[in-house]
Design a protein around this motif. Structure first.
Motif, PDB file in Angstrom:
ATOM      1  N   GLY A  22       1.249  -2.944  -5.046  1.00 30.21           N
ATOM      2  CA  GLY A  22       0.570  -4.174  -4.670  1.00 30.21           C
ATOM      3  C   GLY A  22       1.039  -5.380  -5.471  1.00 30.21           C
ATOM      4  O   GLY A  22       1.230  -6.463  -4.923  1.00 30.21           O
TER       5      GLY A  22
ATOM      6  N   MET B 194      -7.639 -12.927  -1.215  1.00 35.81           N
ATOM      7  CA  MET B 194      -7.746 -11.469  -1.180  1.00 35.81           C
ATOM      8  C   MET B 194      -8.711 -11.012  -0.086  1.00 35.81           C
ATOM      9  O   MET B 194      -9.677 -11.702   0.225  1.00 35.81           O
TER      10      MET B 194
ATOM     11  N   HIS C 258      -6.968 -11.050  -7.875  1.00 32.58           N
ATOM     12  CA  HIS C 258      -6.395 -10.106  -8.843  1.00 32.58           C
ATOM     13  C   HIS C 258      -5.354 -10.855  -9.688  1.00 32.58           C
ATOM     14  O   HIS C 258      -4.754 -11.828  -9.230  1.00 32.58           O
TER      15      HIS C 258
ATOM     16  N   ALA D 245     -11.572   2.170  -7.639  1.00 28.96           N
ATOM     17  CA  ALA D 245     -10.969   0.849  -7.434  1.00 28.96           C
ATOM     18  C   ALA D 245      -9.815   0.645  -8.417  1.00 28.96           C
ATOM     19  O   ALA D 245      -8.958  -0.215  -8.211  1.00 28.96           O
TER      20      ALA D 245
ATOM     21  N   VAL E 187      -5.080  -4.907  -0.991  1.00 29.42           N
ATOM     22  CA  VAL E 187      -4.961  -3.617  -1.688  1.00 29.42           C
ATOM     23  C   VAL E 187      -6.272  -2.833  -1.658  1.00 29.42           C
ATOM     24  O   VAL E 187      -6.275  -1.629  -1.443  1.00 29.42           O
TER      25      VAL E 187
HETATM   26  C1  LIG Z   1      -4.804  -2.498  -7.753  1.00 31.79           C
HETATM   27  C2  LIG Z   1      -4.672  -3.857  -7.179  1.00 31.79           C
HETATM   28  C3  LIG Z   1      -3.450  -4.546  -7.199  1.00 31.79           C
HETATM   29  C4  LIG Z   1      -2.232  -3.995  -7.876  1.00 31.79           C
HETATM   30  O1  LIG Z   1      -1.634  -2.938  -7.133  1.00 31.79           O
HETATM   31  P1  LIG Z   1      -0.547  -2.019  -7.873  1.00 31.79           P
HETATM   32  O2  LIG Z   1      -0.044  -1.126  -6.785  1.00 31.79           O
HETATM   33  O3  LIG Z   1      -1.282  -1.279  -8.939  1.00 31.79           O
HETATM   34  O4  LIG Z   1       0.496  -2.931  -8.394  1.00 31.79           O
HETATM   35  C5  LIG Z   1      -3.397  -5.804  -6.616  1.00 31.79           C
HETATM   36  N1  LIG Z   1      -4.467  -6.346  -6.039  1.00 31.79           N
HETATM   37  C6  LIG Z   1      -5.657  -5.714  -5.989  1.00 31.79           C
HETATM   38  C7  LIG Z   1      -6.807  -6.365  -5.318  1.00 31.79           C
HETATM   39  C8  LIG Z   1      -5.810  -4.446  -6.562  1.00 31.79           C
HETATM   40  O5  LIG Z   1      -6.988  -3.845  -6.533  1.00 31.79           O
END
Ligand SMILES: *Cc1c(COP(=O)(O)O)cnc(C)c1O
Length: 394
Positions: free
Chosen positions: A74, A151, A104, A12, A182
């Motif tokens: 993300g 999310m 997040h 994760a 993500v």
């Molecule tokens: C890892 C993650 C992000 C960030 O993504 P990056 O590509 O590392 O910037 C955002 N939201 C969630 C839920 C994540 O698990």
């Protein structure tokens, strides 16, 4: 103790790049270095590779290629959507955003920045099982609500939210709906049209792609402000010479993730349940997050009388990579906002362990974790004054 092995159980946080993704990327880092905006064939080859990847990402989401915008990941996609919608709808008097307490930090900190600019943010709570209530969202929507951002699946406890239901409510109330997907993309079936998702964020490195590349889906008809002004890349909205290799890798990663989803979900569920059942035999332990509505590869368990940092360091010494919360908060001693949001007291939140599995995880890895973790928990408790108190009073 079982013979030592290396077990990566922090998928994760990030995943290992797959052979298929790596092999697909390499040519674009070597011979395929042409600029996609150039007129000659070497450039055009890059442009075509980008088109193909855009189609692959669109297909995976049930979207159209022109609705896909490549980003650096993300976090960038989350920032673009939330700040973009806020700033464009503020002109129409809509300065209210709804999100949840356990997003997040890419979402929470973005909302916090907007709050300081004068926006109003409603943070809906989550249940003790880690689920957002559709009713709460419905009740929070106002005349001046610009955006709902919830999310898809939580990165710490893996709980999967009622996204289609929230999408339906937002559509009915004519409010834009974004989901940070993500953790969900490639792990849960997604169709942005059927689920009424207006905007979505995804990242390659959580699905065996490269770090530093991701995408933002934005439904046709919604006009977000440009994120980066400059050249005409990404329809002029996100300028900068494209990360062709990373984007090609994302196309392969998401295609493979979708193709293997049913088989992988079934296999991971079995391993996950075996881990959960095995670890819950440890006294004074509890599972965090709904047992059914959770990602197939997510295990999150709290052990009373155990300090998370000590647990992670001892597991590391035994070859196991795990996490005790989100990677952004480890290093500080703040208990995870996600675990607090489901009602855990701070001292129990501190003693939590997240194991996140992937394609690469084997039954032998699960056996090994089930043999090592109970012993490590015992060892830490034996040295803990906190544990002495817990057993004295129970
Ligand atoms: C890892 C993650 C992000 C960030 O993504 P990056 O590509 O590392 O910037 C955002 N939201 C969630 C839920 C994540 O698990």
């Amino acid at each position: 103790m079982a013979e030592k092995r290396f077990v990566y159980a922090d998928n994760a946080a990030t995943t290992k790049i797959s052979d298929a993704v790596f092999d697909a990327m390499v040519p674009w880092l070597k011979e395929g270095y042409g600029n996609a905006s150039s007129i000659y064939r070497k450039g055009d080859e890059s442009a075509r590779a980008l088109n193909k990847a855009r189609e692959q990402v669109a297909t995976a989401l049930g979207a159209e290629p022109r609705e896909i915008f490549f980003t650096s990941g993300g976090s960038e996609a989350d920032n673009w959507v939330i700040k973009g919608v806020a700033h464009s709808l503020a002109a129409k008097g809509k300065k209210h955003i709804i999100t949840s307490v356990f997003e997040h930090h890419a979402v929470l900190h973005t909302c916090e920045t907007l709050r300081k600019e004068g926006f109003e943010i409603t943070y809906v709570p989550v249940s003790d099982q880690g689920l957002v209530s559709v009713e709460d969202i419905k009740n929070a929507i106002r005349e001046d609500t610009a955006l709902v951002s919830i999310m898809y699946a939580n990165n710490e406890i893996g709980t999967i939210q009622p996204i289609a239901e929230i999408g339906a409510v937002c559509k009915e109330k004519k409010v834009l709906f974004h989901t940070d997907a993500v953790q969900a993309v490639g792990n849960v079936p997604i169709n942005v049209k059927e689920q009424n998702i207006d905007m979505l964020s995804l990242s390659a490195h959580k699905i065996h792609g490269a770090k530093g590349v991701g995408a933002m889906y934005c439904r046709r008809g919604i006009v977000l402000p440009n994120l980066i002004d400059g050249g005409g890349q990404e329809s002029g909205k996100r300028a900068g010479t494209e990360n062709v290799a990373g984007i090609v890798g994302l196309g392969v990663a998401i295609t493979n993730a979708i193709a293997t989803l049913p088989e992988r979900t079934a296999r991971l569920r079995v391993m996950r349940n075996r881990l959960i059942d095995g670890l819950l035999t440890i006294s004074h332990s509890r599972l965090n997050g709904d047992r059914e509505k959770r990602l197939a590869g997510n295990v999150n368990i709290s052990f009373e009388g155990v300090e998370g940092e000590a647990l992670l360091l001892t597991l590391d010494a035994n070859g196991i990579c795990a996490s005790s919360g989100s990677a952004c908060t480890s290093g500080s001693l703040d208990p995870s906002h996600v675990l607090l949001s489901i009602g855990l007291p701070a001292e129990i939140a501190h003693g939590s362990l997240r194991l996140s599995l992937s394609d690469e995880t084997t039954d032998e890895d699960v056996d090994y974790m089930l043999s090592v973790i109970p012993q490590v928990v015992d060892k830490i408790r034996a040295m803990s004054p906190l544990w002495e108190k817990i057993i004295a009073y129970s």
